[in-house]
Design an enzyme around this catalytic site. Structure first.
Site, short mmCIF file in Angstrom:
data_model
loop_
_atom_site.label_atom_id
_atom_site.label_comp_id
_atom_site.label_asym_id
_atom_site.label_seq_id
_atom_site.Cartn_x
_atom_site.Cartn_y
_atom_site.Cartn_z
N PHE A 89 -20.18 -12.47 -15.15
CA PHE A 89 -18.99 -12.54 -16.00
C PHE A 89 -17.81 -11.98 -15.23
O PHE A 89 -17.83 -10.84 -14.79
CB PHE A 89 -19.19 -11.76 -17.31
CG PHE A 89 -18.04 -11.97 -18.25
CD1 PHE A 89 -17.98 -13.11 -19.04
CD2 PHE A 89 -16.99 -11.07 -18.31
CE1 PHE A 89 -16.90 -13.34 -19.89
CE2 PHE A 89 -15.90 -11.29 -19.15
CZ PHE A 89 -15.86 -12.43 -19.94
N ASP A 122 -17.02 -7.13 -8.06
CA ASP A 122 -16.33 -6.99 -9.33
C ASP A 122 -16.87 -5.73 -9.99
O ASP A 122 -17.96 -5.71 -10.54
CB ASP A 122 -16.60 -8.23 -10.20
CG ASP A 122 -16.00 -8.11 -11.60
OD1 ASP A 122 -15.63 -6.99 -12.00
OD2 ASP A 122 -15.93 -9.15 -12.30
N LYS A 170 -10.75 -2.12 -16.93
CA LYS A 170 -11.37 -1.36 -18.03
C LYS A 170 -10.99 0.13 -18.05
O LYS A 170 -9.97 0.48 -18.59
CB LYS A 170 -12.88 -1.55 -17.98
CG LYS A 170 -13.30 -2.96 -18.46
CD LYS A 170 -14.75 -3.00 -18.82
CE LYS A 170 -15.27 -4.37 -19.20
NZ LYS A 170 -15.02 -4.72 -20.59
C1 LIG Z 1 -17.55 -7.46 -14.76
C2 LIG Z 1 -16.34 -7.91 -15.51
N1 LIG Z 1 -15.36 -8.57 -14.88
C3 LIG Z 1 -14.26 -9.00 -15.51
C4 LIG Z 1 -14.10 -8.79 -16.86
C5 LIG Z 1 -12.86 -9.28 -17.55
O1 LIG Z 1 -12.03 -8.22 -17.85
P1 LIG Z 1 -10.82 -8.38 -18.90
O2 LIG Z 1 -11.44 -8.60 -20.24
O3 LIG Z 1 -10.07 -7.08 -18.79
O4 LIG Z 1 -10.01 -9.54 -18.46
C6 LIG Z 1 -15.08 -8.10 -17.57
C7 LIG Z 1 -14.93 -7.88 -19.03
O5 LIG Z 1 -15.87 -7.62 -19.75
C8 LIG Z 1 -16.23 -7.66 -16.89
O6 LIG Z 1 -17.21 -7.00 -17.53
#
Ligand SMILES: Cc1ncc(COP(=O)(O)O)c(C=O)c1O
Length: 412
Positions: A154, A239, A268
């Site tokens: 994700f 990520d 986050k």
């Molecule tokens: C690993 C990871 N990358 C990217 C995102 C996307 O982040 P945002 O919701 O701040 O765009 C999330 C959100 O849950 C995530 O868990």
């Protein structure tokens, strides 16, 4: 279409409204993109939140791993209060001292030498995708642009990050997605090696898959990805939007594995609840971006970077991180004890305070049973309960939560 509507009477008095009132109002005006729990939260303090009716909850999801320092942390609030009296926004047309200091802290504390700030995890990953493409273009030419991504990953909901997300359920109805992404199973090094071809520019991976259900990297997997990247001159992108900022008991999850990426994304918990994203890179990679290649109006503004500077000062303390590891071990052991008593629990896994319980059935009824007993958790992938409490949770609060979870497991 385009006709002038008479002014609507939204502005009812907000005092004495019940949760039910708020939910009905929300249903009338919000685009229904979320399957929200029937809960209207209005106050928080530390590991606890309260709803409109004054009911108290232990928050073991922390805004999905955002409020790592709990709700309304006094030092973060003080930094915010100070900054909002001074200056709120100027844009990146000018130099911003708090932003520079935050970049210095993040680069001092990580493999990276340069930082770019934006407003969310998806935006940080967009930046990472662009940086990979530009780097490959400059070094190897236009035929090299593809990112290898993982099944079950994700990375966000913008079109590029959705295209990099290896879960078809999120793609439904948004075709055509962006070209230039290949997918392989998580934890399968051989599949990655097979997928590398002359168009491959980078490998993008969450060190621990979060939304995918707290899926742990197999021993040697991340190290193997590093070796493949070195051998084929590819960029390795981690990520760490969910795993970063102390969640796993190290400031960044990659530190557990004795290797480093070329690019890392954060968001986050970086500002403990204010919107922020960050793209970090080595100097060699970052220098392919020049003026005009990427930008964000709000990115790295004085207020959010004031909060983030305070957050990182607290979380990066070795004693703070040691406590996260110690409390995480305790919590995990206690969850394993529950597993021994309940056949419906298939596996307990995770690192630090990023923990999960995989069930043999739908986790929704347990989320509900916990909520009815005063604890908030999340269920991902249908059957995986995710526990992401604020990192300053105490053992006592972990025990209180476990009592509720045990009762909820018995009840379903
Ligand atoms: C690993 C990871 N990358 C990217 C995102 C996307 O982040 P945002 O919701 O701040 O765009 C999330 C959100 O849950 C995530 O868990």
């Amino acid at each position: 279409m385009g006709t002038v509507q008479p002014q609507k009477e939204h502005q009812e008095s907000t005092t004495n409204l019940t949760s039910q009132n708020w939910m009905e109002r929300g249903q009338r005006v919000l685009i229904p993109t979320y399957a929200r729990q029937p809960l209207v939260l209005v106050r928080g303090q530390g590991v606890r939140v309260w709803d409109v009716e004054g009911r108290e909850y232990l928050d073991f999801i922390a805004g999905i791993s955002v409020c790592n320092l709990g709700h309304v942390h006094p030092q973060v609030s003080a930094a915010l209060n100070r900054q909002v009296q001074e200056l709120v926004h100027v844009s990146n047309l000018y130099h911003i001292p708090n932003q520079i200091e935050l970049a210095e802290r993040l680069t001092d504390l990580s493999f990276a030498e340069r930082a770019f700030f934006c407003n969310s995890g998806a935006e940080a990953n967009e930046g990472a995708i662009k940086l990979c493409r530009r780097y490959a273009y400059e070094r190897f030419g236009p035929e090299r642009y593809q990112l290898i991504c993982m099944h079950n990953s994700f990375h966000g909901r913008t079109l590029a990050t959705l295209s990099a997300t290896g879960q078809e359920k999120f793609w439904q109805g948004f075709a055509p997605l962006l070209p230039g992404f290949a997918f392989v199973p998580f934890n399968d090094l051989e599949a990655v090696a097979q997928a590398i071809n002359p168009s491959t520019a980078a490998i993008l991976v969450e060190p621990i898959q979060g939304e995918g259900g707290v899926q742990m990297p197999a021993p040697g997997y991340l190290e193997g990805l590093r070796q493949l990247c070195d051998r084929h001159e590819l960029l390795l992108v981690f990520d760490e939007v969910q795993t970063g900022m102390g969640r796993t008991g190290k400031l960044f999850a990659y530190e557990h594995f004795g290797i480093a990426p070329d690019i890392m994304t954060l968001a986050k918990a970086l500002a403990n609840g204010l919107p922020i994203g960050c793209l970090l890179a080595t100097d060699q990679v970052a220098q392919v971006f020049g003026p005009g290649s990427h930008a964000s109006t709000f990115g790295g503004g004085p207020v959010v970077t004031a909060a983030a500077g305070t957050v990182i000062d607290i979380i990066s303390q070795p004693t703070f991180l040691a406590e996260v590891r110690e409390k995480g071990e305790y919590f995990k052991t206690r969850l394993q004890q529950l597993q021994a008593r309940h056949d419906l629990i298939k596996q307990v896994r995770g690192l630090g305070l990023m923990l999960a319980m995989e069930l043999d059935r739908d986790g929704g009824p347990i989320v509900l049973a916990c909520r009815e007993r005063g604890a908030l958790i999340n269920c991902t992938q249908g059957n995986i309960l995710r526990f992401l409490p604020p990192l300053l949770v105490t053992r006592d609060e972990i025990d209180q939560f476990l009592t509720i979870l045990a009762e909820a497991l018995k009840a379903v």
